[in-house]
Scaffold this active site. Structure first.
Site, mmCIF file in Angstrom:
data_model
loop_
_atom_site.group_PDB
_atom_site.id
_atom_site.type_symbol
_atom_site.label_atom_id
_atom_site.label_comp_id
_atom_site.label_asym_id
_atom_site.label_seq_id
_atom_site.Cartn_x
_atom_site.Cartn_y
_atom_site.Cartn_z
ATOM 1 N N HIS A 1 37.401 37.774 42.659
ATOM 2 C CA HIS A 1 38.393 37.887 41.584
ATOM 3 C C HIS A 1 39.568 38.791 41.985
ATOM 4 O O HIS A 1 40.730 38.492 41.692
ATOM 5 C CB HIS A 1 37.706 38.421 40.329
ATOM 6 C CG HIS A 1 38.510 38.265 39.072
ATOM 7 N ND1 HIS A 1 39.058 37.058 38.666
ATOM 8 C CD2 HIS A 1 38.863 39.179 38.115
ATOM 9 C CE1 HIS A 1 39.695 37.224 37.518
ATOM 10 N NE2 HIS A 1 39.603 38.497 37.168
ATOM 11 N N ASP B 1 42.668 32.445 38.864
ATOM 12 C CA ASP B 1 41.320 32.839 38.467
ATOM 13 C C ASP B 1 41.272 33.168 36.973
ATOM 14 O O ASP B 1 40.863 34.248 36.554
ATOM 15 C CB ASP B 1 40.837 34.031 39.298
ATOM 16 C CG ASP B 1 39.396 33.860 39.736
ATOM 17 O OD1 ASP B 1 38.839 32.747 39.604
ATOM 18 O OD2 ASP B 1 38.808 34.828 40.248
ATOM 19 N N SER C 1 43.657 36.137 35.684
ATOM 20 C CA SER C 1 42.553 36.506 34.805
ATOM 21 C C SER C 1 42.975 36.343 33.335
ATOM 22 O O SER C 1 43.266 35.233 32.903
ATOM 23 C CB SER C 1 42.089 37.924 35.126
ATOM 24 O OG SER C 1 40.841 38.188 34.544
#
Length: 404
Positions: free
Chosen positions: A331, A276, A253
């Site tokens: 996620h 991600d 992330s």
């Protein structure tokens, strides 16, 4: 109730048993804080650390998620008993040089949230340093002050070469004379634009990744290191055992974005694995550069049109940048939460997709190892999973996720 207590982090599948320890070098806010996963000696007993090292992290998570403070003891009840299946301060296996991975956590996370990925990679012969960032993007983190201000604490932190004790332990015990300070997550204020804040944090995160690499370089050279934590693994055992010619950066992330910027700015990082990746903090100028090799491993349900555009812009004309998507993942499939939440919490926080959590993590780990072998020139057999890097296999496709 039985199903809840069956939730746990998996043991490593690689050929090396794994130990871990915490380093805080320079106890101030400007210092370096990381968890180290490393190949350790087989045999003997050692304690397993708690997954959430301190109760304060439960409060940090509740604050980040905008939940009531009454949720803190409930969160601690749900997660506080979990342990990481590694040997806390287990004796380091000082028989060869190991490549190094610097791991950067996501927004609202902290250094232990990716234990499953980090310990699995370490079990295949890597040293993995999971940074806990102090840019106010962690759910919370801590540093220390002395009674007389920010001066050096008294020297003399002890070293350990393992422990025969059993049972989980909390893992933060600082030197005498240090006062603990907790730093909460920085939230967007009403009407505040997000990019300036996140880009500023991104630059600090990249600096902190470089600082941890500097720290491990010093340790590898045998320079004296004063750990703020008492009783942890003595850094000197790592001397001459870190392969500084084979260093990569990895993250999830916000940490994925951090890894992209870090590999573009710091030539010591030979490649990056971005899990991600949240691309909003990355400037358009940076997206126009051709960074070193980057491997984007995406979930199916997180990316936006703008973040996919940035990935493709980076990839344009650069065959060393690969993009794949894991079908059926979300996620949080790349965090430990996907393994440690039951059905009820998973529905509330979307920690699981339709893919089996263990299967999804196995794809990530094997694909990452294959990419690392390719770009770190590792004398390993991880190339058996090269097809995953190309997006070929069950539950994966080449390219970013399709937008619906």
């Amino acid at each position: 109730m039985g199903a809840v207590f069956s939730l746990k982090l998996p043991t490593a599948k690689g050929p090396f048993p794994v130990g871990c320890t915490d380093f805080m070098i320079d106890h101030t806010k400007e210092g370096s804080f990381c968890r180290l996963y490393y190949p350790c000696e087989a045999g003997g007993q050692s304690r397993q650390p708690l997954w959430i090292p301190r109760y304060e992290y439960c409060g940090g998570l509740v604050n980040y998620l905008n939940r009531s403070r009454w949720s803190v003891p409930l969160l601690n009840l749900a997660f506080g008993y979990h342990t990481v299946p590694v040997g806390w301060n287990a004796p380091f296996r000082a028989e060869e040089k190991y490549p190094l991975i610097i791991f950067s956590h996501g927004l609202g996370a902290f250094r232990t949230v990716y234990s499953a990925i980090c310990l699995e990679i370490a079990s295949h012969g890597f040293i993995v340093a999971a940074v806990e960032h102090r840019d106010e993007s962690a759910a919370c983190t801590c540093y220390y002050r002395t009674a007389d201000g920010d001066v050096e604490p008294p020297p003399g932190a002890t070293c350990e070469d393992g422990s025969s004790s059993t049972g989980p332990i909390s893992t933060q015990a600082a030197q005498p004379g240090l006062k603990e300070v907790w730093l909460p997550v920085r939230k967007l204020e009403t009407g505040e634009e997000e990019f300036p804040l996140r880009n500023k944090q991104l630059r600090q995160r990249v600096k902190e990744c470089g600082q941890v690499l500097n720290l491990l370089t010093d340790i590898n050279q045998g320079n004296p290191i004063n750990n703020a934590f008492l009783g942890n693994l003595c850094p000197s055992v790592l001397k001459d055992c870190i392969d500084l010619q084979r260093v990569a950066v990895m993250g999830h992330s916000f940490g994925g974005c951090t890894s992209v910027q870090a590999v573009a700015e710091d030539a010591r990082f030979r490649c990056a694995v971005a899990l991600d990746s949240w691309m909003l903090p990355l400037s358009e100028e940076m997206c126009s550069k051709a960074p070193s090799p980057v491997f984007f491993i995406n979930s199916e349900k997180f990316q936006t049109e703008d973040t996919i555009r940035k990935m493709k812009k980076l990839q344009s004309g650069n065959d060393k940048i690969k993009i794949i998507t894991i079908l059926g993942s979300v996620h949080q499939s790349m965090t430990d939460f996907t393994l440690l939440t039951g059905d009820l919490l998973s529905l509330a926080f979307e920690t699981k997709g339709t893919i089996d959590p263990l299967e999804g993590l196995e794809i990530i780990q094997k694909a990452a190892l294959a990419f690392l072998q390719r770009h770190l020139d590792l004398p390993k057999d991880f190339n058996q999973w090269d097809s995953l890097v190309e997006g070929e296999g069950d539950h994966i496709v080449s390219g970013p996720p399709p937008l619906t």
